[in-house]
Every structure is written in structure tokens, then in C-alpha cells.
Design a protein around this motif. Structure first.
Motif, mmCIF file in Angstrom:
data_model
loop_
_atom_site.group_PDB
_atom_site.id
_atom_site.type_symbol
_atom_site.label_atom_id
_atom_site.label_comp_id
_atom_site.label_asym_id
_atom_site.label_seq_id
_atom_site.Cartn_x
_atom_site.Cartn_y
_atom_site.Cartn_z
ATOM 1 N N TRP A 155 -25.463 -39.266 -70.133
ATOM 2 C CA TRP A 155 -24.851 -37.936 -70.208
ATOM 3 C C TRP A 155 -23.554 -37.939 -69.407
ATOM 4 O O TRP A 155 -23.485 -38.577 -68.350
ATOM 5 C CB TRP A 155 -25.782 -36.860 -69.642
ATOM 6 C CG TRP A 155 -27.016 -36.639 -70.450
ATOM 7 C CD1 TRP A 155 -28.206 -37.299 -70.332
ATOM 8 C CD2 TRP A 155 -27.179 -35.714 -71.527
ATOM 9 N NE1 TRP A 155 -29.105 -36.838 -71.263
ATOM 10 C CE2 TRP A 155 -28.502 -35.870 -72.004
ATOM 11 C CE3 TRP A 155 -26.343 -34.765 -72.128
ATOM 12 C CZ2 TRP A 155 -29.004 -35.101 -73.062
ATOM 13 C CZ3 TRP A 155 -26.851 -34.010 -73.165
ATOM 14 C CH2 TRP A 155 -28.157 -34.171 -73.627
ATOM 15 N N ASN A 176 -24.032 -38.499 -75.910
ATOM 16 C CA ASN A 176 -23.841 -37.066 -75.703
ATOM 17 C C ASN A 176 -22.433 -36.698 -75.228
ATOM 18 O O ASN A 176 -22.240 -35.654 -74.606
ATOM 19 C CB ASN A 176 -24.878 -36.531 -74.697
ATOM 20 C CG ASN A 176 -26.291 -36.751 -75.161
ATOM 21 O OD1 ASN A 176 -26.722 -36.208 -76.171
ATOM 22 N ND2 ASN A 176 -27.031 -37.584 -74.427
ATOM 23 N N LYS A 226 -18.864 -35.259 -75.887
ATOM 24 C CA LYS A 226 -18.073 -34.463 -76.807
ATOM 25 C C LYS A 226 -16.670 -35.081 -76.933
ATOM 26 O O LYS A 226 -16.263 -35.897 -76.096
ATOM 27 C CB LYS A 226 -17.956 -33.027 -76.296
ATOM 28 C CG LYS A 226 -19.274 -32.272 -76.225
ATOM 29 C CD LYS A 226 -19.053 -30.856 -75.707
ATOM 30 C CE LYS A 226 -20.349 -30.067 -75.619
ATOM 31 N NZ LYS A 226 -20.133 -28.693 -75.116
ATOM 32 N N HIS A 273 -28.245 -30.440 -88.089
ATOM 33 C CA HIS A 273 -27.296 -30.553 -86.976
ATOM 34 C C HIS A 273 -26.295 -31.652 -87.342
ATOM 35 O O HIS A 273 -26.301 -32.739 -86.763
ATOM 36 C CB HIS A 273 -28.003 -30.895 -85.666
ATOM 37 C CG HIS A 273 -29.010 -29.874 -85.231
ATOM 38 N ND1 HIS A 273 -30.305 -29.843 -85.723
ATOM 39 C CD2 HIS A 273 -28.912 -28.838 -84.351
ATOM 40 C CE1 HIS A 273 -30.963 -28.841 -85.159
ATOM 41 N NE2 HIS A 273 -30.147 -28.212 -84.326
ATOM 42 N N GLN A 311 -22.997 -31.805 -87.083
ATOM 43 C CA GLN A 311 -21.892 -32.020 -86.158
ATOM 44 C C GLN A 311 -20.659 -32.589 -86.863
ATOM 45 O O GLN A 311 -20.154 -33.656 -86.475
ATOM 46 C CB GLN A 311 -22.324 -32.944 -85.023
ATOM 47 C CG GLN A 311 -23.433 -32.406 -84.145
ATOM 48 C CD GLN A 311 -23.304 -32.907 -82.728
ATOM 49 O OE1 GLN A 311 -22.318 -32.609 -82.049
ATOM 50 N NE2 GLN A 311 -24.258 -33.700 -82.281
ATOM 51 N N GLN A 317 -17.599 -33.386 -84.523
ATOM 52 C CA GLN A 317 -17.888 -34.532 -83.655
ATOM 53 C C GLN A 317 -17.771 -35.837 -84.437
ATOM 54 O O GLN A 317 -17.125 -36.795 -84.001
ATOM 55 C CB GLN A 317 -19.301 -34.398 -83.090
ATOM 56 C CG GLN A 317 -19.770 -35.576 -82.246
ATOM 57 C CD GLN A 317 -19.324 -35.503 -80.808
ATOM 58 O OE1 GLN A 317 -19.421 -34.451 -80.176
ATOM 59 N NE2 GLN A 317 -18.824 -36.593 -80.275
ATOM 60 N N PRO A 336 -25.326 -26.108 -82.863
ATOM 61 C CA PRO A 336 -24.918 -27.167 -81.944
ATOM 62 C C PRO A 336 -26.112 -28.036 -81.578
ATOM 63 O O PRO A 336 -27.264 -27.700 -81.898
ATOM 64 C CB PRO A 336 -24.416 -26.397 -80.723
ATOM 65 C CG PRO A 336 -25.245 -25.144 -80.729
ATOM 66 C CD PRO A 336 -25.434 -24.799 -82.190
ATOM 67 N N ASP A 379 -26.565 -28.862 -74.326
ATOM 68 C CA ASP A 379 -25.107 -28.823 -74.171
ATOM 69 C C ASP A 379 -24.692 -29.816 -73.090
ATOM 70 O O ASP A 379 -25.015 -29.633 -71.910
ATOM 71 C CB ASP A 379 -24.669 -27.415 -73.794
ATOM 72 C CG ASP A 379 -23.156 -27.266 -73.746
ATOM 73 O OD1 ASP A 379 -22.446 -28.291 -73.737
ATOM 74 O OD2 ASP A 379 -22.683 -26.109 -73.693
ATOM 75 N N SER A 380 -23.971 -30.845 -73.483
ATOM 76 C CA SER A 380 -23.627 -31.903 -72.529
ATOM 77 C C SER A 380 -22.543 -31.491 -71.541
ATOM 78 O O SER A 380 -22.205 -32.263 -70.641
ATOM 79 C CB SER A 380 -23.194 -33.173 -73.270
ATOM 80 O OG SER A 380 -22.066 -32.936 -74.082
ATOM 81 N N ASP A 381 -21.997 -30.292 -71.656
ATOM 82 C CA ASP A 381 -21.105 -29.790 -70.605
ATOM 83 C C ASP A 381 -21.892 -29.318 -69.392
ATOM 84 O O ASP A 381 -21.351 -29.223 -68.292
ATOM 85 C CB ASP A 381 -20.250 -28.640 -71.129
ATOM 86 C CG ASP A 381 -19.026 -29.122 -71.884
ATOM 87 O OD1 ASP A 381 -18.508 -30.209 -71.548
ATOM 88 O OD2 ASP A 381 -18.596 -28.423 -72.822
ATOM 89 N N THR A 382 -23.182 -29.003 -69.599
ATOM 90 C CA THR A 382 -23.985 -28.468 -68.494
ATOM 91 C C THR A 382 -25.284 -29.223 -68.255
ATOM 92 O O THR A 382 -25.779 -29.240 -67.124
ATOM 93 C CB THR A 382 -24.332 -26.989 -68.760
ATOM 94 O OG1 THR A 382 -24.980 -26.874 -70.038
ATOM 95 C CG2 THR A 382 -23.058 -26.140 -68.782
#
Length: 279
Positions: free
Chosen positions: A114, A145, A147, A172, A174, A177, A269, A273-276
């Protein structure tokens, strides 16, 4: 270090490195369940096994590999490390722990699991992986993961990302992506390629080709991944399902059938969520 495989069942990951398009996913198997599933899968013809530090099953996967009796050079082994090791030296330490648990002396593919952008060290982790490739400790590296925004930062450091393992299934899809991957020659590896009890397996876009071709819905979806030039790593401990999942190279879907499965994309999505989210 790896046996030659038919180009129709593998993809080029890096110069001289080919990855089998269908691998065995091992999460959430642990202990004897994981060891038995891995040994069984290898006996059924699997040559690509996917695990991770956070699955807590690397030692069991290694036991399954030994139990199978396969020569290490005939197997493609992927694992992933956690954000604790996101630094150039940390990656080297993560590698040492991984090969010790797996009881091997090299890895075919080592992934950043991640990005954890808040920590801000995933680019360093990728630089550490590139060093391991140059030293011959791993055959290839990649990410999971990530983005496009994360990938751009890695590329800005002068690194070419060989592969990104992300959640992809018919619902999904994507598309943004995967378009980025295509534009930058990044191989896509799909985890949870059959979804998690995905209703799409009972959709006519899947069941129709399954009926016409005499295949299972899961085989149709895995063939859809393969024809889109993706690696897929479905998890199964069932002997019959393992064999079915690997048997997707003797038939092909037509363009209309591919398009119909593509149209199942809901725009949702990824589950996490790989931002968090990270570990």
C-alpha cells in the motif's frame, strides 16, 4: 532462474522475466489450510503463488512449496511488504524477513503493498526495490493499490513501474486506472478477480458465454481478465475450483462477449481507498 512458459499463458514483466497470467491467491488462508492449498495447486499445475507479509501465511506458503516437491526455479513467487519498511534500507530488511519466512533465497516479484501517502515514503520504498533487482535478490519489483497520482511520483523519481496489483472485477472495472497503466506500459495484476460473492457471476453477460462454451462463470470472468492482458490471482482451496481457474487457455471470448462483460462496470471505486487505508 525460471522455466520457459508458453507466451499465451504468461506476460512479460521485465526483460527476461515472464509472469504466469493465472496465479493462486492465498488470502485469507493461514496455517495448514494455506500449506495444503499451495501444495495442491502446484500439483495441479500452478506456477505462480501470491502472498504477502500481512496475510500472515508466508511461512505456510513456503511449507506448501516444499511439500509440493517443485524445484524453486520452476515457480514464480510474489509477496508484498508493509509500510513499516518504507525506506531504502527498510525494504532490504523486509526482503530478509520475507525470504526467511518463505525459506527461499530470492523472490520473483516483491511489491509495495500500500502506498500510505500520508507517510510520504513509498517512493523511497520503490527505490529500495530497484536496488534489490540490481543486486539480483529479486527478479522484478512492483506496487499494489497505487493510484495514478502515486504512480506519477514514483515515475518522477526516474523509476519505471513494471506492475501494479489492484482490485479489478467486472463490477469494479477501474477504467481510468487501467488506462493509465496502458499508457505507461504498467502490467495490471488483478486481485479479487472474481469479486467477493459478486452478483455478476449470475449475470447473463457471464452465464451466457459459460453455457455456450461449456465453462463455469468463474472461468469466463478469468478468461475476460486474460484477454484484457491482465494477471489474475483468484483464491481457492478447492481442488476442483483450482483446476477450473487454471483452465482458461483452451477457449476464447468474442469481442461482443468481452464488451458485454466490460459493460457490467458499476463505476464503484475499489473496496478500500489507498489514500487512507494501509498496513
Amino acid at each position: 532462474m525460471t522455466e520457459t512458459r508458453d507466451d499465451t499463458t504468461t506476460a512479460e514483466l521485465a526483460p527476461g522475466v515472464r509472469i504466469p497470467l493465472i496465479g493462486l491467491g492465498t488470502w485469507p488462508l493461514t496455517g495448514e489450510d494455506a500449506a495444503a492449498a499451495v501444495a495442491q495447486a502446484i500439483g495441479s499445475g500452478y506456477r505462480h503463488i501470491d502472498t504477502a507479509e500481512n496475510y500472515a501465511n508466508e511461512a505456510a506458503v513456503g511449507e506448501g512449496i516444499r511439500r509440493s516437491g517443485i524445484e524453486r526455479s520452476r515457480l514464480f513467487l510474489t509477496t508484498k511488504f508493509n509500510t513499516e519498511w518504507h525506506s531504502r534500507d527498510g525494504v532490504r530488511e523486509a526482503f530478509g524477513h520475507a525470504v526467511k519466512r518463505l525459506r527461499t533465497d530470492y523472490l520473483d516479484l516483491f511489491l509495495v503493498h500500500w502506498p500510505n501517502p500520508a507517510q510520504g515514503r513509498f517512493v523511497e520504498a520503490c527505490e529500495g526495490l530497484q536496488r534489490l533487482v540490481e543486486e539480483g535478490s529479486i527478479r522484478a519489483w512492483g506496487v499494489s493499490n497505487f493510484k495514478p497520482a502515486h504512480l506519477r511520483l514514483v515515475q518522477a523519481a526516474g523509476l519505471k513501474v513494471p506492475v501494479n496489483q489492484v482490485q479489478v472485477d467486472p463490477e469494479h472495472g477501474q477504467p481510468g486506472q487501467l488506462a493509465y497503466h496502458r499508457d505507461h506500459s504498467i502490467l495490471t495484476a488483478a486481485y479479487s478477480p472474481l469479486g467477493r460473492n459478486g452478483t455478476f457471476l449470475s449475470h447473463p453477460a457471464v452465464t451466457g458465454p459459460a453455457r455456450d462454451l461449456g465453462k463455469t462463470p468463474a472461468q469466463i470472468v478469468l478468461r475476460w481478465h486474460v484477454q484484457h492482458d491482465r494477471v489474475a490471482v483468484p483464491k481457492s482451496a478447492s481442488l476442483d475450483r483450482q483446476r477450473e481457474n487454471l483452465d482458461v487457455f483452451t477457449f476464447a471470448l468474442g469481442q461482443d462477449q468481452l464488451d458485454a462483460i466490460d459493460a457490467l462496470d458499476t463505476g464503484a471505486p475499489p473496496r478500500l481507498d489507498s489514500d487512507t487505508f494501509f498496513h
